[in-house]
Design an enzyme around this catalytic site. Structure first.
Site, PDB file in Angstrom:
ATOM      1  N   SER A 119      40.434  62.790 101.513  1.00 53.07           N
ATOM      2  CA  SER A 119      40.179  61.705 100.558  1.00 53.07           C
ATOM      3  C   SER A 119      39.310  60.626 101.174  1.00 53.07           C
ATOM      4  O   SER A 119      38.796  59.778 100.462  1.00 53.07           O
ATOM      5  CB  SER A 119      41.501  61.112 100.082  1.00 53.07           C
ATOM      6  OG  SER A 119      42.270  60.736 101.199  1.00 53.07           O
ATOM      7  N   HIS A 140      36.556  67.093  96.993  1.00 53.51           N
ATOM      8  CA  HIS A 140      37.650  66.132  96.810  1.00 53.51           C
ATOM      9  C   HIS A 140      38.167  66.202  95.372  1.00 53.51           C
ATOM     10  O   HIS A 140      37.504  65.728  94.450  1.00 53.51           O
ATOM     11  CB  HIS A 140      37.111  64.730  97.159  1.00 53.51           C
ATOM     12  CG  HIS A 140      38.124  63.640  97.062  1.00 53.51           C
ATOM     13  ND1 HIS A 140      37.780  62.338  96.787  1.00 53.51           N
ATOM     14  CD2 HIS A 140      39.477  63.643  97.198  1.00 53.51           C
ATOM     15  CE1 HIS A 140      38.869  61.600  96.764  1.00 53.51           C
ATOM     16  NE2 HIS A 140      39.904  62.364  97.004  1.00 53.51           N
ATOM     17  N   GLU A 152      34.766  65.514  93.367  1.00 54.55           N
ATOM     18  CA  GLU A 152      33.735  64.795  94.121  1.00 54.55           C
ATOM     19  C   GLU A 152      33.283  65.709  95.265  1.00 54.55           C
ATOM     20  O   GLU A 152      34.108  66.176  96.054  1.00 54.55           O
ATOM     21  CB  GLU A 152      34.343  63.496  94.675  1.00 54.55           C
ATOM     22  CG  GLU A 152      33.347  62.554  95.303  1.00 54.55           C
ATOM     23  CD  GLU A 152      34.017  61.236  95.761  1.00 54.55           C
ATOM     24  OE1 GLU A 152      35.178  61.262  96.205  1.00 54.55           O
ATOM     25  OE2 GLU A 152      33.346  60.194  95.686  1.00 54.55           O
ATOM     26  N   ASN A 190      37.123  56.703  96.348  1.00 54.74           N
ATOM     27  CA  ASN A 190      38.120  55.823  96.966  1.00 54.74           C
ATOM     28  C   ASN A 190      37.531  54.509  97.472  1.00 54.74           C
ATOM     29  O   ASN A 190      38.259  53.544  97.660  1.00 54.74           O
ATOM     30  CB  ASN A 190      38.862  56.573  98.072  1.00 54.74           C
ATOM     31  CG  ASN A 190      39.931  57.474  97.466  1.00 54.74           C
ATOM     32  OD1 ASN A 190      40.546  57.114  96.467  1.00 54.74           O
ATOM     33  ND2 ASN A 190      40.133  58.644  98.044  1.00 54.74           N
TER      34      ASN A 190
HETATM   35  N1  3HC Z   1      49.975  69.965  86.104  1.00 54.05           N
HETATM   36  C1  3HC Z   1      49.612  70.386  84.879  1.00 54.05           C
HETATM   37  N2  3HC Z   1      49.533  69.552  83.814  1.00 54.05           N
HETATM   38  C2  3HC Z   1      49.873  68.265  83.992  1.00 54.05           C
HETATM   39  C3  3HC Z   1      50.280  67.764  85.244  1.00 54.05           C
HETATM   40  C4  3HC Z   1      50.329  68.676  86.328  1.00 54.05           C
HETATM   41  N3  3HC Z   1      50.680  68.301  87.561  1.00 54.05           N
HETATM   42  N4  3HC Z   1      50.534  66.439  85.110  1.00 54.05           N
HETATM   43  C5  3HC Z   1      50.276  66.122  83.829  1.00 54.05           C
HETATM   44  N5  3HC Z   1      49.901  67.218  83.157  1.00 54.05           N
HETATM   45  C6  3HC Z   1      49.439  67.290  81.766  1.00 54.05           C
HETATM   46  C7  3HC Z   1      50.525  67.196  80.768  1.00 54.05           C
HETATM   47  O1  3HC Z   1      51.089  68.468  80.471  1.00 54.05           O
HETATM   48  C8  3HC Z   1      49.775  66.639  79.563  1.00 54.05           C
HETATM   49  O2  3HC Z   1      49.025  67.683  78.911  1.00 54.05           O
HETATM   50  P1  3HC Z   1      48.446  67.510  77.381  1.00 54.05           P
HETATM   51  O3  3HC Z   1      47.419  66.408  77.433  1.00 54.05           O
HETATM   52  O4  3HC Z   1      47.835  68.833  77.116  1.00 54.05           O
HETATM   53  O5  3HC Z   1      49.608  67.152  76.535  1.00 54.05           O
HETATM   54  C9  3HC Z   1      48.777  65.698  80.191  1.00 54.05           C
HETATM   55  O6  3HC Z   1      48.628  66.130  81.542  1.00 54.05           O
HETATM   56  C10 3HC Z   1      49.248  64.287  80.156  1.00 54.05           C
HETATM   57  O7  3HC Z   1      50.506  64.220  80.810  1.00 54.05           O
HETATM   58  P2  3HC Z   1      51.779  63.446  80.244  1.00 54.05           P
HETATM   59  O8  3HC Z   1      51.795  63.519  78.743  1.00 54.05           O
HETATM   60  O9  3HC Z   1      52.984  63.914  80.975  1.00 54.05           O
HETATM   61  O10 3HC Z   1      51.604  61.981  80.758  1.00 54.05           O
HETATM   62  P3  3HC Z   1      50.456  60.975  80.548  1.00 54.05           P
HETATM   63  O11 3HC Z   1      49.801  61.104  79.230  1.00 54.05           O
HETATM   64  O12 3HC Z   1      51.046  59.698  80.964  1.00 54.05           O
HETATM   65  O13 3HC Z   1      49.350  61.417  81.641  1.00 54.05           O
HETATM   66  C11 3HC Z   1      48.378  61.421  83.779  1.00 54.05           C
HETATM   67  C12 3HC Z   1      49.664  61.552  82.994  1.00 54.05           C
HETATM   68  C13 3HC Z   1      47.475  62.616  83.488  1.00 54.05           C
HETATM   69  C14 3HC Z   1      48.791  61.427  85.239  1.00 54.05           C
HETATM   70  C15 3HC Z   1      47.640  60.101  83.346  1.00 54.05           C
HETATM   71  O14 3HC Z   1      48.512  59.017  83.409  1.00 54.05           O
HETATM   72  C16 3HC Z   1      46.439  59.801  84.197  1.00 54.05           C
HETATM   73  O15 3HC Z   1      45.361  60.322  83.997  1.00 54.05           O
HETATM   74  N6  3HC Z   1      46.624  58.882  85.197  1.00 54.05           N
HETATM   75  C17 3HC Z   1      45.562  58.527  86.123  1.00 54.05           C
HETATM   76  C18 3HC Z   1      45.465  59.567  87.173  1.00 54.05           C
HETATM   77  C19 3HC Z   1      44.422  59.233  88.179  1.00 54.05           C
HETATM   78  O16 3HC Z   1      43.768  58.211  88.163  1.00 54.05           O
HETATM   79  N7  3HC Z   1      44.236  60.160  89.122  1.00 54.05           N
HETATM   80  C20 3HC Z   1      43.331  59.968  90.222  1.00 54.05           C
HETATM   81  C21 3HC Z   1      44.095  59.410  91.358  1.00 54.05           C
HETATM   82  S1  3HC Z   1      43.050  59.107  92.753  1.00 54.05           S
HETATM   83  C22 3HC Z   1      42.967  60.573  93.543  1.00 54.05           C
HETATM   84  O17 3HC Z   1      43.568  61.561  93.183  1.00 54.05           O
HETATM   85  C23 3HC Z   1      42.110  60.578  94.765  1.00 54.05           C
HETATM   86  C24 3HC Z   1      42.922  60.581  96.008  1.00 54.05           C
HETATM   87  O18 3HC Z   1      42.054  60.762  97.090  1.00 54.05           O
HETATM   88  C25 3HC Z   1      43.742  59.328  96.230  1.00 54.05           C
END
Ligand code: 3HC
Length: 285
Positions: A119, A140, A152, A190
């Site tokens: 990351s 990434h 990325e 990041n």
């Molecule tokens: N595997 C498969 N499907 C998943 C899942 C997983 N681990 N987690 C969530 N889902 C699916 C759900 O089944 C749902 O599917 P649908 O749209 O077809 O109904 C969809 O994702 C949405 O999930 P939920 O309904 O349970 O919950 P939310 O609507 O609250 O969404 C979230 C959850 C997708 C995590 C959303 O809140 C989100 O996009 N959050 C931001 C995430 C983000 O910013 N990620 C980047 C982080 S930074 C990073 O990763 C970089 C690193 O280097 C730090």
């Protein structure tokens, strides 16, 4: 080279998600974990997430079965030998990642591409561990990998154009959109995201607003799916701190100074969702 068989090293949240997506998208994926207990845990989490997709109707039962047939979990890189692409998703430790790259090089098919899911660590430095750094690259993925549309792609100093093109095409095969960055601390994702989360933590520390209101302001005001404190908890506060340290050291600029509150939270073991407590509480279900 046509990539059919891939090796994913590390079965934590990111590695499992990456193996999940490869298998779902028709590639033969071999996931490597360090013990059979961890391998079982990784497989269980992939099955759980596929079940979740099946329940939502985004993955048919037949496609789920086919994906699971393409997936295997083993306990050494040697057992995955012969892959034409590998991605490591082990903890953010430079020496560990270099060691894994050396091992991957030994067991890869000729001409294989080696990717790191780091990351924020230097892709150029991880690539320096192998004989041919032109075939090493950063890939990434974002968490949760099965859901997030972006990969990325980070070009190390010696990454070849062909390697870069191949991994961009691979990201498209996975149903993702690739976007490229050069190898500077935090890349783009990041470098932009973490100071925003850090600043939200500073707002909380200074008493500018409550945790709920900070999150509401950013969620509704900026149309972010999660507020920054909630997202920091989701990513892991130890991960956020480690990335801020990389930015702070890498640029030597005080604007990347980690919030003292972030440091305190990590020292207290309040790491977010994974420890059950961060800025919010996450009672065990
Ligand atoms: N595997 C498969 N499907 C998943 C899942 C997983 N681990 N987690 C969530 N889902 C699916 C759900 O089944 C749902 O599917 P649908 O749209 O077809 O109904 C969809 O994702 C949405 O999930 P939920 O309904 O349970 O919950 P939310 O609507 O609250 O969404 C979230 C959850 C997708 C995590 C959303 O809140 C989100 O996009 N959050 C931001 C995430 C983000 O910013 N990620 C980047 C982080 S930074 C990073 O990763 C970089 C690193 O280097 C730090």
């Amino acid at each position: 080279m046509t990539i059919r068989r891939v090796c994913v090293v590390g079965g934590g949240t990111m590695g499992s998600g990456i193996a999940h997506v490869f298998a779902q998208r028709g590639l033969e994926a071999v996931l490597v974990e360090s013990s059979s207990a961890l391998a079982d845990k990784a497989l269980a989490s992939i099955v759980r997430n596929m079940d979740r997709q099946a329940a939502k109707g985004t993955l048919s039962a037949a496609d789920k079965e086919a994906a699971l047939k393409r997936l295997s979990v083993v306990t050494s890189i040697e057992k995955a030998a012969g892959f034409s692409f590998a991605v490591e998703a082990v903890p953010e430790n430079l020496e560990l990642k270099k060691k894994i790259f050396c091992e991957l090089e030994i067991h890869a098919a000729a001409g294989a591409i080696l990717a790191t899911n780091t990351s924020s660590l230097s892709v150029t430095e991880i690539a320096s561990a192998v004989k041919d750094p032109s075939r090493a690259v950063g890939m990434h993925f974002m968490n949760p990998v099965p859901v997030m549309a972006l990969v990325e792609i980070i070009r190390g100093l010696q990454t070849s154009d062909e390697t870069h093109r191949t991994v961009c095409e691979l990201a498209v095969r996975l149903g993702k959109t690739p976007a490229s960055a050069r190898d500077f601390p935090g890349f783009v994702s990041n470098r932009v995201l973490m100071p925003m989360l850090n600043e939200a933590i500073e707002c909380l520390r200074e008493g500018v607003s409550s945790r709920e209101d900070i999150d509401t302001i950013m969620r509704l005001g900026m149309a972010h799916p999660m507020g920054p404190l909630q997202l920091a908890d989701y990513i892991g506060l130890d991960v956020c701190l480690a990335i801020m340290e990389v930015l702070h050291q890498g640029f030597g600029d005080s604007k990347y100074r980690p919030s003292p509150l972030l440091r305190q939270m990590v020292r207290a073991g309040r790491l977010g969702v994974k420890s059950g407590r961060g800025f919010y509480d996450y009672p065990k279900k």
